[in-house]
Each structure stands twice: as structure tokens, then as C-alpha cells.
Design a protein around this motif. Sequence first.
Motif, PDB file in Angstrom:
ATOM      1  N   VAL A   1      20.782 -30.951   1.742  1.00  0.00           N
ATOM      2  CA  VAL A   1      21.395 -29.798   1.066  1.00  0.00           C
ATOM      3  C   VAL A   1      21.549 -28.676   2.086  1.00  0.00           C
ATOM      4  CG1 VAL A   1      21.236 -28.155  -0.835  1.00  0.00           C
ATOM      5  CG2 VAL A   1      20.233 -30.453  -1.078  1.00  0.00           C
ATOM      6  N   GLN A   2      22.775 -28.241   2.294  1.00  0.00           N
ATOM      7  CA  GLN A   2      23.034 -27.142   3.224  1.00  0.00           C
ATOM      8  C   GLN A   2      23.530 -25.931   2.435  1.00  0.00           C
ATOM      9  OE1 GLN A   2      25.373 -29.804   6.188  1.00  0.00           O
ATOM     10  NE2 GLN A   2      24.413 -28.246   7.471  1.00  0.00           N
ATOM     11  N   THR A   3      22.865 -24.807   2.654  1.00  0.00           N
ATOM     12  CA  THR A   3      23.220 -23.575   1.943  1.00  0.00           C
ATOM     13  C   THR A   3      23.293 -22.411   2.924  1.00  0.00           C
ATOM     14  OG1 THR A   3      20.889 -23.091   1.488  1.00  0.00           O
ATOM     15  CG2 THR A   3      22.096 -24.314  -0.200  1.00  0.00           C
ATOM     16  N   GLU A   4      23.934 -21.349   2.462  1.00  0.00           N
ATOM     17  CA  GLU A   4      23.903 -20.085   3.187  1.00  0.00           C
ATOM     18  C   GLU A   4      23.078 -19.121   2.357  1.00  0.00           C
ATOM     19  OE1 GLU A   4      27.068 -17.449   5.641  1.00  0.00           O
ATOM     20  OE2 GLU A   4      27.526 -17.713   3.521  1.00  0.00           O
ATOM     21  N   LYS A   5      22.077 -18.524   2.989  1.00  0.00           N
ATOM     22  CA  LYS A   5      21.179 -17.624   2.272  1.00  0.00           C
ATOM     23  C   LYS A   5      21.250 -16.227   2.879  1.00  0.00           C
ATOM     24  CE  LYS A   5      17.739 -20.974   0.622  1.00  0.00           C
ATOM     25  NZ  LYS A   5      16.295 -21.297   0.527  1.00  0.00           N
ATOM     26  N   SER A   6      20.863 -15.256   2.042  1.00  0.00           N
ATOM     27  CA  SER A   6      20.844 -13.873   2.488  1.00  0.00           C
ATOM     28  C   SER A   6      19.538 -13.233   2.054  1.00  0.00           C
ATOM     29  CB  SER A   6      22.023 -13.105   1.885  1.00  0.00           C
ATOM     30  OG  SER A   6      21.896 -11.721   2.157  1.00  0.00           O
ATOM     31  N   GLU A   7      18.929 -12.494   2.967  1.00  0.00           N
ATOM     32  CA  GLU A   7      17.726 -11.746   2.640  1.00  0.00           C
ATOM     33  C   GLU A   7      18.070 -10.265   2.599  1.00  0.00           C
ATOM     34  OE1 GLU A   7      14.723 -12.744   5.439  1.00  0.00           O
ATOM     35  OE2 GLU A   7      14.451 -14.794   4.670  1.00  0.00           O
ATOM     36  N   HIS A   8      17.862  -9.656   1.447  1.00  0.00           N
ATOM     37  CA  HIS A   8      18.131  -8.227   1.245  1.00  0.00           C
ATOM     38  C   HIS A   8      19.596  -7.877   1.509  1.00  0.00           C
ATOM     39  CE1 HIS A   8      13.797  -8.061   1.122  1.00  0.00           C
ATOM     40  NE2 HIS A   8      13.699  -8.441   2.386  1.00  0.00           N
ATOM     41  N   MET A   9      20.462  -8.857   1.267  1.00  0.00           N
ATOM     42  CA  MET A   9      21.913  -8.660   1.394  1.00  0.00           C
ATOM     43  C   MET A   9      22.303  -8.125   2.785  1.00  0.00           C
ATOM     44  SD  MET A   9      22.823  -9.780  -1.480  1.00  0.00           S
ATOM     45  CE  MET A   9      24.579  -9.371  -1.442  1.00  0.00           C
ATOM     46  N   ALA A  10      21.527  -8.432   3.772  1.00  0.00           N
ATOM     47  CA  ALA A  10      21.827  -7.910   5.105  1.00  0.00           C
ATOM     48  C   ALA A  10      22.056  -9.025   6.117  1.00  0.00           C
ATOM     49  CB  ALA A  10      20.696  -7.001   5.567  1.00  0.00           C
ATOM     50  N   GLU A  11      21.161  -9.990   6.137  1.00  0.00           N
ATOM     51  CA  GLU A  11      21.232 -11.041   7.154  1.00  0.00           C
ATOM     52  C   GLU A  11      21.530 -12.386   6.510  1.00  0.00           C
ATOM     53  OE1 GLU A  11      18.280 -13.129  10.458  1.00  0.00           O
ATOM     54  OE2 GLU A  11      17.763 -11.190   9.568  1.00  0.00           O
ATOM     55  N   TYR A  12      22.549 -13.048   7.011  1.00  0.00           N
ATOM     56  CA  TYR A  12      22.928 -14.359   6.489  1.00  0.00           C
ATOM     57  C   TYR A  12      22.450 -15.445   7.450  1.00  0.00           C
ATOM     58  CZ  TYR A  12      26.000 -11.868   3.277  1.00  0.00           C
ATOM     59  OH  TYR A  12      26.479 -11.050   2.299  1.00  0.00           O
ATOM     60  N   LYS A  13      21.985 -16.547   6.897  1.00  0.00           N
ATOM     61  CA  LYS A  13      21.576 -17.648   7.745  1.00  0.00           C
ATOM     62  C   LYS A  13      21.878 -18.983   7.071  1.00  0.00           C
ATOM     63  CE  LYS A  13      16.686 -17.330   6.340  1.00  0.00           C
ATOM     64  NZ  LYS A  13      15.318 -17.152   6.855  1.00  0.00           N
ATOM     65  N   GLN A  14      22.114 -19.983   7.908  1.00  0.00           N
ATOM     66  CA  GLN A  14      22.413 -21.323   7.429  1.00  0.00           C
ATOM     67  C   GLN A  14      21.096 -22.086   7.265  1.00  0.00           C
ATOM     68  OE1 GLN A  14      25.684 -21.884   6.787  1.00  0.00           O
ATOM     69  NE2 GLN A  14      25.980 -19.798   7.542  1.00  0.00           N
ATOM     70  N   CYS A  15      20.831 -22.523   6.041  1.00  0.00           N
ATOM     71  CA  CYS A  15      19.584 -23.226   5.750  1.00  0.00           C
ATOM     72  C   CYS A  15      19.872 -24.678   5.366  1.00  0.00           C
ATOM     73  CB  CYS A  15      18.824 -22.531   4.627  1.00  0.00           C
ATOM     74  SG  CYS A  15      18.249 -20.881   5.081  1.00  0.00           S
ATOM     75  N   ILE A  16      18.869 -25.516   5.590  1.00  0.00           N
ATOM     76  CA  ILE A  16      19.026 -26.941   5.301  1.00  0.00           C
ATOM     77  C   ILE A  16      17.740 -27.488   4.693  1.00  0.00           C
ATOM     78  CG2 ILE A  16      18.279 -27.679   7.609  1.00  0.00           C
ATOM     79  CD1 ILE A  16      20.584 -29.816   7.395  1.00  0.00           C
ATOM     80  N   TYR A  17      17.906 -28.379   3.753  1.00  0.00           N
ATOM     81  CA  TYR A  17      16.750 -29.048   3.147  1.00  0.00           C
ATOM     82  C   TYR A  17      17.039 -30.544   3.142  1.00  0.00           C
ATOM     83  CZ  TYR A  17      13.308 -30.633  -0.241  1.00  0.00           C
ATOM     84  OH  TYR A  17      12.275 -31.299  -0.855  1.00  0.00           O
ATOM     85  N   CYS A  18      16.077 -31.336   3.601  1.00  0.00           N
ATOM     86  CA  CYS A  18      16.258 -32.788   3.691  1.00  0.00           C
ATOM     87  C   CYS A  18      15.188 -33.469   2.844  1.00  0.00           C
ATOM     88  CB  CYS A  18      16.137 -33.258   5.137  1.00  0.00           C
ATOM     89  SG  CYS A  18      17.267 -32.433   6.281  1.00  0.00           S
ATOM     90  N   HIS A  19      15.623 -34.173   1.819  1.00  0.00           N
ATOM     91  CA  HIS A  19      14.690 -34.852   0.911  1.00  0.00           C
ATOM     92  C   HIS A  19      14.790 -36.362   1.120  1.00  0.00           C
ATOM     93  CE1 HIS A  19      12.089 -34.801  -2.688  1.00  0.00           C
ATOM     94  NE2 HIS A  19      12.585 -36.012  -2.865  1.00  0.00           N
ATOM     95  N   PRO A  20      13.713 -37.004   1.603  1.00  0.00           N
ATOM     96  CA  PRO A  20      13.779 -38.446   1.869  1.00  0.00           C
ATOM     97  C   PRO A  20      13.984 -39.263   0.601  1.00  0.00           C
ATOM     98  CG  PRO A  20      11.517 -37.664   2.025  1.00  0.00           C
ATOM     99  CD  PRO A  20      12.370 -36.452   1.869  1.00  0.00           C
ATOM    100  N   VAL A  21      14.758 -40.317   0.717  1.00  0.00           N
ATOM    101  CA  VAL A  21      14.943 -41.257  -0.400  1.00  0.00           C
ATOM    102  C   VAL A  21      14.844 -42.674   0.166  1.00  0.00           C
ATOM    103  CG1 VAL A  21      16.406 -39.692  -1.729  1.00  0.00           C
ATOM    104  CG2 VAL A  21      17.461 -41.309  -0.158  1.00  0.00           C
ATOM    105  N   ARG A  22      14.513 -43.602  -0.714  1.00  0.00           N
ATOM    106  CA  ARG A  22      14.404 -44.995  -0.261  1.00  0.00           C
ATOM    107  C   ARG A  22      15.127 -45.890  -1.260  1.00  0.00           C
ATOM    108  NH1 ARG A  22       9.138 -45.285   1.014  1.00  0.00           N
ATOM    109  NH2 ARG A  22       8.486 -45.834  -1.086  1.00  0.00           N
ATOM    110  N   TYR A  23      16.208 -46.490  -0.809  1.00  0.00           N
ATOM    111  CA  TYR A  23      16.917 -47.416  -1.701  1.00  0.00           C
ATOM    112  C   TYR A  23      17.379 -48.682  -0.985  1.00  0.00           C
ATOM    113  CZ  TYR A  23      21.487 -45.737   0.049  1.00  0.00           C
ATOM    114  OH  TYR A  23      22.579 -45.410   0.826  1.00  0.00           O
ATOM    115  N   TYR A  24      17.312 -48.710   0.347  1.00  0.00           N
ATOM    116  CA  TYR A  24      17.591 -49.955   1.059  1.00  0.00           C
ATOM    117  C   TYR A  24      16.376 -50.868   0.976  1.00  0.00           C
ATOM    118  CZ  TYR A  24      21.603 -47.723   3.338  1.00  0.00           C
ATOM    119  OH  TYR A  24      22.797 -47.106   3.592  1.00  0.00           O
ATOM    120  N   GLU A  25      16.611 -52.153   1.151  1.00  0.00           N
ATOM    121  CA  GLU A  25      15.477 -53.050   1.331  1.00  0.00           C
ATOM    122  C   GLU A  25      14.714 -52.597   2.564  1.00  0.00           C
ATOM    123  OE1 GLU A  25      16.825 -57.072   1.522  1.00  0.00           O
ATOM    124  OE2 GLU A  25      17.419 -57.140  -0.576  1.00  0.00           O
TER     125      GLU A  25
END
Length: 240
Positions: free
Chosen positions: A90-114
Motif C-alpha cells: 500500500v503506497q500513500t501520501e501523508k501529511s503531518e500538520h498540513m505542512a510536510e508531505y511524504k511518500q509512505c509504504i506498507y508491506c503486508h506479507p501473504v502466502r498463497y503459493y505452494e
Amino acid sequence: MNLADWGAIGNIILGIASVFTAIVTARMLSKQHELQKEQHRLDQEKLNAQQLEHQPSFQFTRTDDKLIISNQGSVLSTPIKSTIYSMVIVQTEKSEHMAEYKQCIYCHPVRYYERFGLSTLNLNGELDVYKFKVEDRKQLLEKVKEIYMGILHWKFLTPHDPIVSVQSVMLTDLIKIEYVDMYHKSHVIYYKDSQIITKDRFEQLVEISRRVPFGIYDVENVIPDNIIRQVYATNFELTA
């Protein structure tokens, strides 16, 4: 001036000439050595360029129930070793106190292959095959949509939402391939789905996925609401 004096002077002149000759010879040898080094470097660059032209070309083909890794380039010396890390990114753009913008990423592991891919032991054509259940992948893709829509829904409910925009929510495979080329040289190459990425980027994404609280990441244990909460609670940034 007697003969002995002339002999001494002659010896001095010969000595000076010998020193001069030695200096000239040393300079010539040094220059020759530098030329040889430069020629060796150029030859090595040419050889490396030729070898790069004869590398494998890895292709990824997804059917209804399997992912196939194949080689459409130059033949290998030994079968490849491949490793897959699947995750919802999941890639998002976040802002703290409406002043600084930064690109954030969250990686959640999943397992579905053998757990292990099936190696064909081929050096060209089909190399490794990873099987999965058709229904599992369908469920995961539906959950990816739920995560995307869920973040948007949360944004409407939260007046001062730190997430400015949702750039992407994707089910992704990080793939590491270790191989030995036709010249018997070892290589490691990294992919995000079918796109080549750097080792640093690959390792950073895997490291982020490992920061997820310990759990079982099979399809039924991938809970969209939990992932949404983690997207809001974490501020991982890509630096590689």
C-alpha cells in the motif's frame, strides 16, 4: 693532466651515461606498463560487454493456477534458484500538520503459493513453476480492492486524515533469482513482479514486510481492516 686523470674523467662520464640510460629505460618500462594496464582494462571492458550480451532473459507468465519463470535468453550453466516474497503493498501520501508531505509504504506479507516452486532443471525455456489455488488469488485480489476502498471510506470519516492520497494498493511478488551464466559467473537479480529493481530496494521492501506483527499470513488470515489500521499506524518510507 696525465692518463690516470683522463681515465678517471672517462669513468665519471660513463657513470653519468649509465645513470641517464637507466632513467630513460625506467621511464620507458613504466610507460609500457601503463599502456599494458590500459590495454588490459579495455580488453576486460570489451569482454564484459560481450558477456553481458549473452545473459539469460527471465520472463514471468501467470496462468490460472501457476506462475512460470522462464528463460528466453542465453543458456545457463546450472538451474536457477528462485525465491518469492508475496505481499500486499500500500503506497500513500501523508501529511503531518498540513505542512510536510511524504511518500509512505506498507508491506503486508501473504502466502498463497505452494511452499516450494517446482524446478524443471532446465537451462532454457521453463525453469521454475509456482502453483497456487485459483480461489486463493481471487480472494486476495478482492481483499486488495477492499483495502483500497476502506482507506477512502476512512478518509471521509476522519476530518483531519493524515493520508492525503492513496497512490496504489497491489498484490505483489518480490522475486530473487540466483543464476550462473554460460561463462560460469554467478549473478543475483531482483524483481518486483516482472520489473527489475535494485538489491537495496528489494531488501527494504522485504524488511518492511517483516515488521508486521508476527502471525499467519495465509489467505484467510489477511484481514483488510487490520491492514488499513497498520497503514494508518505506520510511516515507513522508501529510502533505497
